[in-house]
Design a protein around this motif. Structure first.
Motif, PDB file in Angstrom:
ATOM      1  N   ASP A   1      -3.919  19.623  28.586  1.00  0.00           N
ATOM      2  CA  ASP A   1      -5.174  19.238  28.087  1.00  0.00           C
ATOM      3  C   ASP A   1      -4.700  18.155  26.932  1.00  0.00           C
ATOM      4  O   ASP A   1      -5.252  17.849  26.090  1.00  0.00           O
ATOM      5  CB  ASP A   1      -6.167  20.129  27.342  1.00  0.00           C
ATOM      6  N   SER A   2      -3.484  17.566  27.423  1.00  0.00           N
ATOM      7  CA  SER A   2      -3.011  16.318  26.625  1.00  0.00           C
ATOM      8  C   SER A   2      -3.627  15.048  26.672  1.00  0.00           C
ATOM      9  O   SER A   2      -4.602  14.932  27.572  1.00  0.00           O
ATOM     10  CB  SER A   2      -1.451  16.374  26.888  1.00  0.00           C
ATOM     11  N   ALA A   3      -3.240  14.098  25.744  1.00  0.00           N
ATOM     12  CA  ALA A   3      -3.880  12.848  26.082  1.00  0.00           C
ATOM     13  C   ALA A   3      -3.356  12.182  27.387  1.00  0.00           C
ATOM     14  O   ALA A   3      -4.318  11.500  27.888  1.00  0.00           O
ATOM     15  CB  ALA A   3      -3.384  11.884  24.765  1.00  0.00           C
ATOM     16  N   ALA A   4      -2.280  12.540  27.750  1.00  0.00           N
ATOM     17  CA  ALA A   4      -1.928  11.950  29.090  1.00  0.00           C
ATOM     18  C   ALA A   4      -2.761  12.386  30.175  1.00  0.00           C
ATOM     19  O   ALA A   4      -2.987  11.571  31.115  1.00  0.00           O
ATOM     20  CB  ALA A   4      -0.457  12.277  29.243  1.00  0.00           C
ATOM     21  N   ALA A   5      -2.768  13.633  30.063  1.00  0.00           N
ATOM     22  CA  ALA A   5      -3.937  14.283  31.211  1.00  0.00           C
ATOM     23  C   ALA A   5      -5.122  13.549  31.265  1.00  0.00           C
ATOM     24  O   ALA A   5      -5.850  13.290  32.155  1.00  0.00           O
ATOM     25  CB  ALA A   5      -3.876  15.741  31.049  1.00  0.00           C
ATOM     26  N   ALA A   6      -5.837  13.707  29.784  1.00  0.00           N
ATOM     27  CA  ALA A   6      -7.171  13.142  29.639  1.00  0.00           C
ATOM     28  C   ALA A   6      -7.247  11.574  30.238  1.00  0.00           C
ATOM     29  O   ALA A   6      -8.064  11.093  30.954  1.00  0.00           O
ATOM     30  CB  ALA A   6      -7.324  13.200  28.057  1.00  0.00           C
ATOM     31  N   GLY A   7      -6.231  11.015  29.825  1.00  0.00           N
ATOM     32  CA  GLY A   7      -5.970   9.305  30.475  1.00  0.00           C
ATOM     33  C   GLY A   7      -6.097   9.076  31.971  1.00  0.00           C
ATOM     34  O   GLY A   7      -6.672   8.369  32.548  1.00  0.00           O
ATOM     35  N   GLU A   8      -5.527  10.329  32.536  1.00  0.00           N
ATOM     36  CA  GLU A   8      -5.430  10.290  33.871  1.00  0.00           C
ATOM     37  C   GLU A   8      -6.614  10.535  34.437  1.00  0.00           C
ATOM     38  O   GLU A   8      -6.926   9.857  35.346  1.00  0.00           O
ATOM     39  CB  GLU A   8      -4.064  11.081  34.618  1.00  0.00           C
ATOM     40  N   VAL A   9      -7.159  11.540  33.795  1.00  0.00           N
ATOM     41  CA  VAL A   9      -8.612  11.829  34.513  1.00  0.00           C
ATOM     42  C   VAL A   9      -9.666  10.919  34.257  1.00  0.00           C
ATOM     43  O   VAL A   9     -10.551  10.548  35.090  1.00  0.00           O
ATOM     44  CB  VAL A   9      -9.054  13.495  33.957  1.00  0.00           C
ATOM     45  N   VAL A  10      -9.786  10.283  32.927  1.00  0.00           N
ATOM     46  CA  VAL A  10     -10.875   9.244  32.736  1.00  0.00           C
ATOM     47  C   VAL A  10     -10.643   7.924  33.708  1.00  0.00           C
ATOM     48  O   VAL A  10     -11.581   7.604  34.407  1.00  0.00           O
ATOM     49  CB  VAL A  10     -10.761   8.700  31.416  1.00  0.00           C
ATOM     50  N   ALA A  11      -9.017   7.634  33.954  1.00  0.00           N
ATOM     51  CA  ALA A  11      -9.020   6.423  34.856  1.00  0.00           C
ATOM     52  C   ALA A  11      -9.247   6.805  36.098  1.00  0.00           C
ATOM     53  O   ALA A  11      -9.757   5.878  37.019  1.00  0.00           O
ATOM     54  CB  ALA A  11      -7.564   6.163  34.804  1.00  0.00           C
ATOM     55  N   LEU A  12      -8.983   8.063  36.668  1.00  0.00           N
ATOM     56  CA  LEU A  12      -9.457   8.544  38.043  1.00  0.00           C
ATOM     57  C   LEU A  12     -10.867   8.588  38.332  1.00  0.00           C
ATOM     58  O   LEU A  12     -11.580   8.134  39.494  1.00  0.00           O
ATOM     59  CB  LEU A  12      -8.808   9.927  38.189  1.00  0.00           C
ATOM     60  N   ALA A  13     -11.629   9.041  37.253  1.00  0.00           N
ATOM     61  CA  ALA A  13     -13.229   9.130  37.388  1.00  0.00           C
ATOM     62  C   ALA A  13     -13.763   7.758  37.595  1.00  0.00           C
ATOM     63  O   ALA A  13     -14.653   7.390  38.231  1.00  0.00           O
ATOM     64  CB  ALA A  13     -13.770   9.678  36.052  1.00  0.00           C
ATOM     65  N   VAL A  14     -13.258   6.684  36.601  1.00  0.00           N
ATOM     66  CA  VAL A  14     -13.742   5.246  36.806  1.00  0.00           C
ATOM     67  C   VAL A  14     -13.352   4.815  38.165  1.00  0.00           C
ATOM     68  O   VAL A  14     -14.196   4.106  38.773  1.00  0.00           O
ATOM     69  CB  VAL A  14     -12.942   4.624  35.813  1.00  0.00           C
ATOM     70  N   GLU A  15     -11.891   4.923  38.730  1.00  0.00           N
ATOM     71  CA  GLU A  15     -11.696   4.515  39.968  1.00  0.00           C
ATOM     72  C   GLU A  15     -12.535   5.043  40.994  1.00  0.00           C
ATOM     73  O   GLU A  15     -12.939   4.446  41.891  1.00  0.00           O
ATOM     74  CB  GLU A  15     -10.222   4.758  40.503  1.00  0.00           C
ATOM     75  N   ALA A  16     -13.084   6.407  40.940  1.00  0.00           N
ATOM     76  CA  ALA A  16     -13.687   7.042  41.974  1.00  0.00           C
ATOM     77  C   ALA A  16     -15.182   6.445  42.016  1.00  0.00           C
ATOM     78  O   ALA A  16     -15.756   6.100  43.067  1.00  0.00           O
ATOM     79  CB  ALA A  16     -13.928   8.568  41.665  1.00  0.00           C
ATOM     80  N   LEU A  17     -15.775   6.204  40.869  1.00  0.00           N
ATOM     81  CA  LEU A  17     -17.127   5.711  40.844  1.00  0.00           C
ATOM     82  C   LEU A  17     -17.037   4.313  41.326  1.00  0.00           C
ATOM     83  O   LEU A  17     -18.063   3.989  42.189  1.00  0.00           O
ATOM     84  CB  LEU A  17     -17.460   5.539  39.286  1.00  0.00           C
ATOM     85  N   THR A  18     -15.992   3.273  41.027  1.00  0.00           N
ATOM     86  CA  THR A  18     -16.231   2.091  41.497  1.00  0.00           C
ATOM     87  C   THR A  18     -15.838   2.080  42.992  1.00  0.00           C
ATOM     88  O   THR A  18     -16.570   1.346  43.792  1.00  0.00           O
ATOM     89  CB  THR A  18     -14.758   1.188  40.962  1.00  0.00           C
ATOM     90  N   ALA A  19     -15.098   2.879  43.521  1.00  0.00           N
ATOM     91  CA  ALA A  19     -14.838   3.105  44.931  1.00  0.00           C
ATOM     92  C   ALA A  19     -16.261   3.238  45.622  1.00  0.00           C
ATOM     93  O   ALA A  19     -16.505   2.995  46.909  1.00  0.00           O
ATOM     94  CB  ALA A  19     -14.011   4.183  45.401  1.00  0.00           C
ATOM     95  N   ALA A  20     -17.025   4.111  44.933  1.00  0.00           N
ATOM     96  CA  ALA A  20     -18.372   4.618  45.604  1.00  0.00           C
ATOM     97  C   ALA A  20     -19.401   3.584  45.587  1.00  0.00           C
ATOM     98  O   ALA A  20     -20.555   3.668  46.138  1.00  0.00           O
ATOM     99  CB  ALA A  20     -19.035   6.049  44.611  1.00  0.00           C
ATOM    100  N   GLY A  21     -19.067   2.339  44.810  1.00  0.00           N
ATOM    101  CA  GLY A  21     -19.980   1.244  44.659  1.00  0.00           C
ATOM    102  C   GLY A  21     -20.607   0.930  43.524  1.00  0.00           C
ATOM    103  O   GLY A  21     -21.290  -0.048  42.995  1.00  0.00           O
TER     104      GLY A  21
END
Length: 369
Positions: free
Chosen positions: A136-156
């Protein structure tokens, strides 16, 4: 006499007809692909589990919102899942307990609740998400937030916005910098959530008033938050927020509302909410948490993309190739292999145009109708 209400669906449930189903399927596939290419392995939990399992893996899971019934085999209470995150936590704690950490898992599936939210009448939704288990580190949180943004963008999604929050902020400050009696903590949390300055004073939380104004665009809000960080109680959290924001970069608009707790019942030090331009309401939430039973730290996010798909509109159909009676099946197979969608005639009387076909196979070549 036929009952005109016999085929009505219950409130909060709906059919998705071909064009809408096609749009949702494309968006779902895009989200799963985005998670897969970042190393998140998909798991598929069952639709129904024992109620006790679903209730104990995460704090804040309300079993009263679940459809429950008795299993005739075990005579124990079963529940229809209302959140896949809980099930992923169980899988990580049991079947994959010995897997190397950090463990990256993703999922997609339908969930249902007895009652709907005030702002969202749906009682059945498609839930997608990813969980990074073991950190639950800041590095883990950064990866997860960036992935969520990328996934939503991929969905349109267009112009994604992320609103950060610190779910345990009051507890952290109450312990050292801004002491509070134990019996006042819940009241201060409640009034901060309600953004009610007068009520906050009334419950003894006057020292917490500056937090009401530490919200807004990320950089400005973070500066206000740092200014009230008496004794350095929030130094590590502020540093963590900066690290997460740097990972996201300019791929999303960032805001901060440090006292927001609605929807973050089982998050620990960090949480976030996802929005997109032209889509009403939230598209997802995430953050850090501990898996019940093992207290293993984890970071993840959940997406509900139905509103996004509805805002984008129905997806256009691929060209459809009509295959007349007596066509060569090898030619048809070769055309499908290069991307054609085909519809084979069942009789000489079939009307290709009426059936939605855009082309007809003539000999070995597709021709426009």
């Amino acid at each position: 006499m036929t009952d005109p209400t016999a085929d009505l669906l219950p409130i909060g449930l709906e059919d998705r007809l071909p064009a809408a189903a096609r749009a949702l399927t494309r968006a779902r596939r895009a989200v799963l692909d985005a998670m897969d290419i970042h190393g998140y392995d998909r798991v598929i939990p069952p639709l129904v589990e024992f109620e006790t399992s679903l209730a104990t893996r995460m704090n804040g899971v309300a079993t009263r919102r679940m459809f429950r019934f008795v299993d005739p085999a075990s005579l124990r209470t079963l529940a229809l899942r209302s959140d896949l995150t809980v099930q992923v936590g169980r899988i990580a704690a049991t079947s994959l307990a010995g897997a190397p950490r950090p463990l990256r898992l993703c999922y997609a599936g339908e969930v249902a609740t007895i009652t709907s939210d005030q702002l969202d009448p749906a009682r059945q939704r498609l839930q997608l998400g990813a969980e990074l288990i073991g950190s639950d580190s800041a590095a883990a949180a950064g990866e997860v937030v960036a992935l969520a943004v990328e996934a939503l963008t991929a969905a349109g999604a267009a112009r994604v916005s992320v609103d950060f929050t610190l779910p345990d902020l009051v507890d952290t400050l109450a312990a050292t910098a801004l002491p509070l009696a134990a019996d006042r903590i819940d009241a201060v949390r409640r009034e901060l959530d309600g953004k009610d300055a007068g009520a906050l004073r009334d419950v003894g939380g006057e020292a917490y008033l500056p937090l009401l104004y530490a919200a807004g665009p990320f950089e400005q809000a973070l500066e206000r938050l740092a200014a009230i960080d008496a004794g350095g109680a929030l130094t590590s959290r502020i540093a963590g927020l900066r690290q997460i924001a740097a990972r996201v970069g300019d791929r999303a608009r960032l805001t901060l509302d440090p006292t927001e707790r609605h929807g973050f019942e089982y998050q620990s030090w960090f949480g976030f909410t996802l929005y997109a331009e032209g889509v009403r309401g939230t598209l997802g939430r995430g953050g850090t948490y501990s898996i019940g039973g093992t207290n293993e730290p984890a970071t993840g996010f959940t997406l509900y993309i139905d509103p996004l798909v509805d805002a984008l509109g129905e997806a256009p159909a691929h060209d459809m190739l009509y295959l007349p009676p007596g066509h060569d099946p090898e030619i048809a197979s070769r055309l499908r292999a290069i991307g054609w969608r085909t519809l084979a005639a069942l009789s000489d009387g079939d009307d290709p145009a009426a059936l939605g076909c855009s082309h007809k196979l003539v000999g070995s070549d597709p021709q426009t109708l």
